[in-house]
Design an enzyme around this catalytic site. Structure first.
Site, PDB file in Angstrom:
ATOM      1  N   GLY A  75       0.828  -1.220   0.000  1.00  0.00           N
ATOM      2  CA  GLY A  75       0.000   0.000   0.000  1.00  0.00           C
ATOM      3  C   GLY A  75       0.847   1.249   0.000  1.00  0.00           C
ATOM      4  O   GLY A  75       0.574   2.206   0.733  1.00  0.00           O
ATOM      5  N   ALA A  76       1.877   1.273  -0.833  1.00  0.00           N
ATOM      6  CA  ALA A  76       2.856   2.369  -0.799  1.00  0.00           C
ATOM      7  C   ALA A  76       2.632   3.395  -1.911  1.00  0.00           C
ATOM      8  O   ALA A  76       3.512   4.184  -2.209  1.00  0.00           O
ATOM      9  CB  ALA A  76       4.269   1.800  -0.876  1.00  0.00           C
ATOM     10  N   VAL A  81      -3.786  -6.858  -2.368  1.00  0.00           N
ATOM     11  CA  VAL A  81      -3.765  -7.855  -1.295  1.00  0.00           C
ATOM     12  C   VAL A  81      -5.065  -8.659  -1.218  1.00  0.00           C
ATOM     13  O   VAL A  81      -5.144  -9.626  -0.462  1.00  0.00           O
ATOM     14  CB  VAL A  81      -3.418  -7.231   0.090  1.00  0.00           C
ATOM     15  CG1 VAL A  81      -2.032  -6.592   0.075  1.00  0.00           C
ATOM     16  CG2 VAL A  81      -4.490  -6.256   0.562  1.00  0.00           C
ATOM     17  N   ASN A  99       0.810  -2.655   5.402  1.00  0.00           N
ATOM     18  CA  ASN A  99       0.229  -1.321   5.607  1.00  0.00           C
ATOM     19  C   ASN A  99      -1.066  -1.121   4.835  1.00  0.00           C
ATOM     20  O   ASN A  99      -1.916  -0.339   5.278  1.00  0.00           O
ATOM     21  CB  ASN A  99       1.280  -0.275   5.175  1.00  0.00           C
ATOM     22  CG  ASN A  99       0.677   1.084   4.976  1.00  0.00           C
ATOM     23  OD1 ASN A  99       0.412   1.803   5.931  1.00  0.00           O
ATOM     24  ND2 ASN A  99       0.415   1.461   3.717  1.00  0.00           N
ATOM     25  N   TYR A 104     -14.601  -1.236  10.174  1.00  0.00           N
ATOM     26  CA  TYR A 104     -13.172  -0.897  10.281  1.00  0.00           C
ATOM     27  C   TYR A 104     -12.639  -1.307  11.643  1.00  0.00           C
ATOM     28  O   TYR A 104     -11.568  -1.920  11.753  1.00  0.00           O
ATOM     29  CB  TYR A 104     -12.990   0.605  10.047  1.00  0.00           C
ATOM     30  CG  TYR A 104     -11.538   1.052  10.079  1.00  0.00           C
ATOM     31  CD1 TYR A 104     -10.673   0.728   9.041  1.00  0.00           C
ATOM     32  CD2 TYR A 104     -11.051   1.802  11.149  1.00  0.00           C
ATOM     33  CE1 TYR A 104      -9.346   1.151   9.063  1.00  0.00           C
ATOM     34  CE2 TYR A 104      -9.724   2.232  11.172  1.00  0.00           C
ATOM     35  CZ  TYR A 104      -8.873   1.896  10.131  1.00  0.00           C
ATOM     36  OH  TYR A 104      -7.556   2.309  10.154  1.00  0.00           O
ATOM     37  N   ALA A 112     -13.715  -3.622  13.732  1.00  0.00           N
ATOM     38  CA  ALA A 112     -13.601  -5.086  13.872  1.00  0.00           C
ATOM     39  C   ALA A 112     -12.423  -5.613  13.053  1.00  0.00           C
ATOM     40  O   ALA A 112     -11.698  -6.520  13.490  1.00  0.00           O
ATOM     41  CB  ALA A 112     -14.901  -5.746  13.427  1.00  0.00           C
ATOM     42  N   LYS A 155      -9.643  -4.017  12.297  1.00  0.00           N
ATOM     43  CA  LYS A 155      -8.361  -3.648  12.910  1.00  0.00           C
ATOM     44  C   LYS A 155      -8.140  -4.412  14.220  1.00  0.00           C
ATOM     45  O   LYS A 155      -6.991  -4.698  14.594  1.00  0.00           O
ATOM     46  CB  LYS A 155      -8.278  -2.133  13.105  1.00  0.00           C
ATOM     47  CG  LYS A 155      -8.117  -1.378  11.782  1.00  0.00           C
ATOM     48  CD  LYS A 155      -6.847  -1.820  11.040  1.00  0.00           C
ATOM     49  CE  LYS A 155      -6.547  -1.021   9.806  1.00  0.00           C
ATOM     50  NZ  LYS A 155      -5.322  -1.425   9.120  1.00  0.00           N
TER      51      LYS A 155
HETATM   52  N1  LIG Z   1      -4.534   7.786   8.411  1.00  0.00           N
HETATM   53  C1  LIG Z   1      -4.799   7.489   9.672  1.00  0.00           C
HETATM   54  O1  LIG Z   1      -5.126   8.364  10.489  1.00  0.00           O
HETATM   55  C2  LIG Z   1      -4.698   6.058  10.145  1.00  0.00           C
HETATM   56  C3  LIG Z   1      -4.940   5.810  11.512  1.00  0.00           C
HETATM   57  C4  LIG Z   1      -4.842   4.496  11.979  1.00  0.00           C
HETATM   58  C5  LIG Z   1      -4.468   3.472  11.107  1.00  0.00           C
HETATM   59  N2  LIG Z   1      -4.236   3.747   9.779  1.00  0.00           N
HETATM   60  C6  LIG Z   1      -3.847   2.622   8.933  1.00  0.00           C
HETATM   61  O2  LIG Z   1      -2.658   2.952   8.224  1.00  0.00           O
HETATM   62  C7  LIG Z   1      -2.633   2.252   6.962  1.00  0.00           C
HETATM   63  C8  LIG Z   1      -2.377   3.256   5.849  1.00  0.00           C
HETATM   64  O3  LIG Z   1      -3.432   4.206   5.869  1.00  0.00           O
HETATM   65  P1  LIG Z   1      -3.382   5.616   5.104  1.00  0.00           P
HETATM   66  O4  LIG Z   1      -3.915   6.626   6.040  1.00  0.00           O
HETATM   67  O5  LIG Z   1      -2.069   5.809   4.466  1.00  0.00           O
HETATM   68  O6  LIG Z   1      -4.514   5.339   4.009  1.00  0.00           O
HETATM   69  P2  LIG Z   1      -4.665   5.816   2.497  1.00  0.00           P
HETATM   70  O7  LIG Z   1      -4.029   7.143   2.288  1.00  0.00           O
HETATM   71  O8  LIG Z   1      -6.099   5.622   2.188  1.00  0.00           O
HETATM   72  O9  LIG Z   1      -3.767   4.731   1.700  1.00  0.00           O
HETATM   73  C9  LIG Z   1      -4.133   3.387   1.761  1.00  0.00           C
HETATM   74  C10 LIG Z   1      -3.153   2.591   0.957  1.00  0.00           C
HETATM   75  O10 LIG Z   1      -3.590   1.220   0.965  1.00  0.00           O
HETATM   76  C11 LIG Z   1      -3.665   0.786  -0.391  1.00  0.00           C
HETATM   77  N3  LIG Z   1      -4.659  -0.269  -0.593  1.00  0.00           N
HETATM   78  C12 LIG Z   1      -5.983  -0.242  -0.353  1.00  0.00           C
HETATM   79  N4  LIG Z   1      -6.537  -1.414  -0.713  1.00  0.00           N
HETATM   80  C13 LIG Z   1      -5.541  -2.183  -1.201  1.00  0.00           C
HETATM   81  C14 LIG Z   1      -5.471  -3.489  -1.744  1.00  0.00           C
HETATM   82  N5  LIG Z   1      -6.567  -4.253  -1.905  1.00  0.00           N
HETATM   83  N6  LIG Z   1      -4.255  -3.969  -2.130  1.00  0.00           N
HETATM   84  C15 LIG Z   1      -3.138  -3.215  -1.996  1.00  0.00           C
HETATM   85  N7  LIG Z   1      -3.138  -1.959  -1.527  1.00  0.00           N
HETATM   86  C16 LIG Z   1      -4.331  -1.460  -1.125  1.00  0.00           C
HETATM   87  C17 LIG Z   1      -4.005   2.034  -1.185  1.00  0.00           C
HETATM   88  O11 LIG Z   1      -3.716   1.834  -2.550  1.00  0.00           O
HETATM   89  P3  LIG Z   1      -4.495   2.606  -3.750  1.00  0.00           P
HETATM   90  O12 LIG Z   1      -3.736   3.885  -3.965  1.00  0.00           O
HETATM   91  O13 LIG Z   1      -4.416   1.659  -4.894  1.00  0.00           O
HETATM   92  O14 LIG Z   1      -5.917   2.838  -3.292  1.00  0.00           O
HETATM   93  C18 LIG Z   1      -3.091   3.039  -0.505  1.00  0.00           C
HETATM   94  O15 LIG Z   1      -1.771   2.906  -0.974  1.00  0.00           O
HETATM   95  C19 LIG Z   1      -3.974   1.536   6.837  1.00  0.00           C
HETATM   96  O16 LIG Z   1      -3.828   0.190   7.223  1.00  0.00           O
HETATM   97  C20 LIG Z   1      -4.853   2.272   7.836  1.00  0.00           C
HETATM   98  O17 LIG Z   1      -5.917   1.489   8.310  1.00  0.00           O
HETATM   99  C21 LIG Z   1      -4.342   5.009   9.281  1.00  0.00           C
END
Ligand SMILES: NC(=O)c1ccc[n+]([C@@H]2O[C@H](COP(=O)([O-])OP(=O)(O)OC[C@H]3O[C@@H](n4cnc5c(N)ncnc54)[C@H](OP(=O)(O)O)[C@@H]3O)[C@@H](O)[C@H]2O)c1
Length: 218
Positions: A10-11, A46, A70, A140, A142, A144
Site C-alpha cells: 500500500g505504498a 492484497v 500497511n 473498520y 472489527a 483492525k
Molecule cells: N490515516 C490514519 O489516520 C490512520 C490511523 C490508523 C491506522 N491507519 C492505517 O494505516 C494504513 C495506511 O493508511 P493511510 O492513512 O495511508 O490510508 P490511504 O491514504 O487511504 O492509503 C491506503 C493505501 O492502501 C492501499 N490499498 C488499499 N486497498 C488495497 C489493496 N486491496 N491492495 C493493496 N493496496 C491497497 C491504497 O492503494 P491505492 O492507492 O491503490 O488505493 C493506498 O496505498 C492503513 O492500514 C490504515 O488502516 C491510518
C-alpha cells in the site's frame, strides 16, 4: 554488509509512501508495492490471491528483513447503524485489512526466513482496541481488532524461527483515510514507525505500540 531490504504494501500514497521514503532515507532497500504498478512500485492487490504468486516470483529468493503490512481501507466511515454497513462492505474490508495481511505474510515467509533479522510490522489502529470502543465504524474497528489479534498469534508462532512481529497504531495521520484535520503529517508518522521497526526484535514481539513508542492496550 549489504543494506537491509524492506517490503511495504500500500505504498502508492499516504503512510505507506511516506514510510517507504523514510526507510530509503535511512539506508534501507525498499520494495514498495501498490495496486497499480507505477514508478518503481511492484503490483500487489492484497485481495487478489493470484497477485501474491507474482510478487513471490519477482522477489525470488531475495531475503526480506522487514515486511510492512500497511495496505488498508476504511469504507464505513459515517455509515448509519440503521441502514448502512452492507455485507459486501464487511467482506471487502476484511479481505483487505485481515486476510490481506495474512496472505502477504504467508507469501513472503520464505523470504523472511532467509533474512538475518526478520521482522513483520502490521499497521493496525487504535480504533481496533476494545479499550477505545467509542461506537460506530463497526467494520473498520472489527477488522483492525482482528489485525491486532492476527499479529499477536503470528508473533507466537514465528518466535521459534526468530521472526519478530510488531503491531502499530500510526497516529491520526493527514492522508486520504485520516483526512485533512488529522493531527500528524505522514512524514512524522513514518519517522516514528521507522524508529519502531528498527528497534523491533524477538524480546518486543507481539506488542501493540503507537508510532511514538507507547505500548497500547488491546
Ligand atoms: N490515516 C490514519 O489516520 C490512520 C490511523 C490508523 C491506522 N491507519 C492505517 O494505516 C494504513 C495506511 O493508511 P493511510 O492513512 O495511508 O490510508 P490511504 O491514504 O487511504 O492509503 C491506503 C493505501 O492502501 C492501499 N490499498 C488499499 N486497498 C488495497 C489493496 N486491496 N491492495 C493493496 N493496496 C491497497 C491504497 O492503494 P491505492 O492507492 O491503490 O488505493 C493506498 O496505498 C492503513 O492500514 C490504515 O488502516 C491510518
Amino acid at each position: 554488509m549489504s543494506a537491509p531490504h524492506a517490503v511495504v504494501t500500500g505504498a502508492s500514497r499516504g503512510i505507506g509512501a511516506a514510510l517507504a521514503r523514510e526507510l530509503r532515507a535511512r539506508g534501507w532497500q525498499v520494495t514498495a508495492t501498490s495496486r497499480d504498478e507505477g514508478g518503481d512500485r511492484l503490483a500487489l492487490d492484497v485481495t487478489d490471491p493470484a497477485s501474491f504468486g507474482a510478487l513471490a516470483r519477482v522477489l525470488d529468493a531475495r531475503p526480506v528483513d522487514l515486511l510492512v503490512c500497511n495496505a488498508g481501507i476504511y469504507p464505513d466511515k459515517g455509515q448509519s447503524l440503521h441502514d448502512g454497513f452492507p455485507p459486501e462492505m464487511w467482506a471487502e474490508t476484511f479481505a483487505t485489512n485481515v486476510t490481506g495481511v495474512f496472505l502477504t505474510v504467508r507469501a513472503l515467509l520464505p523470504n523472511l526466513r532467509a533474512a538475518e533479522r526478520p521482522r513483520i510490522a502490521v499497521i493496525s489502529s487504535q480504533m481496533g482496541s476494545s479499550t477505545r470502543a467509542a461506537g460506530g465504524s463497526y467494520i473498520y474497528r472489527a477488522s483492525k481488532a482482528a489485525a491486532i489479534n492476527l499479529g499477536r498469534n503470528l508473533a507466537a508462532d514465528l518466535a521459534g524461527e526468530g521472526i519478530a512481529v510488531g503491531i502499530y497504531h500510526p497516529g491520526w495521520v493527514r492522508t486520504g483515510m485520516g483526512g485533512a484535520g488529522a493531527t500528524l503529517s505522514p512524514g512524522d508518522s513514518a519517522k516514528g514507525l521507522a524508529d519502531r521497526v528498527e528497534a523491533l526484535d524477538i524480546a518486543t514481539s507481539g506488542r501493540f505500540e503507537t508510532w511514538d513508542g507507547r505500548e497500547h492496550p488491546f
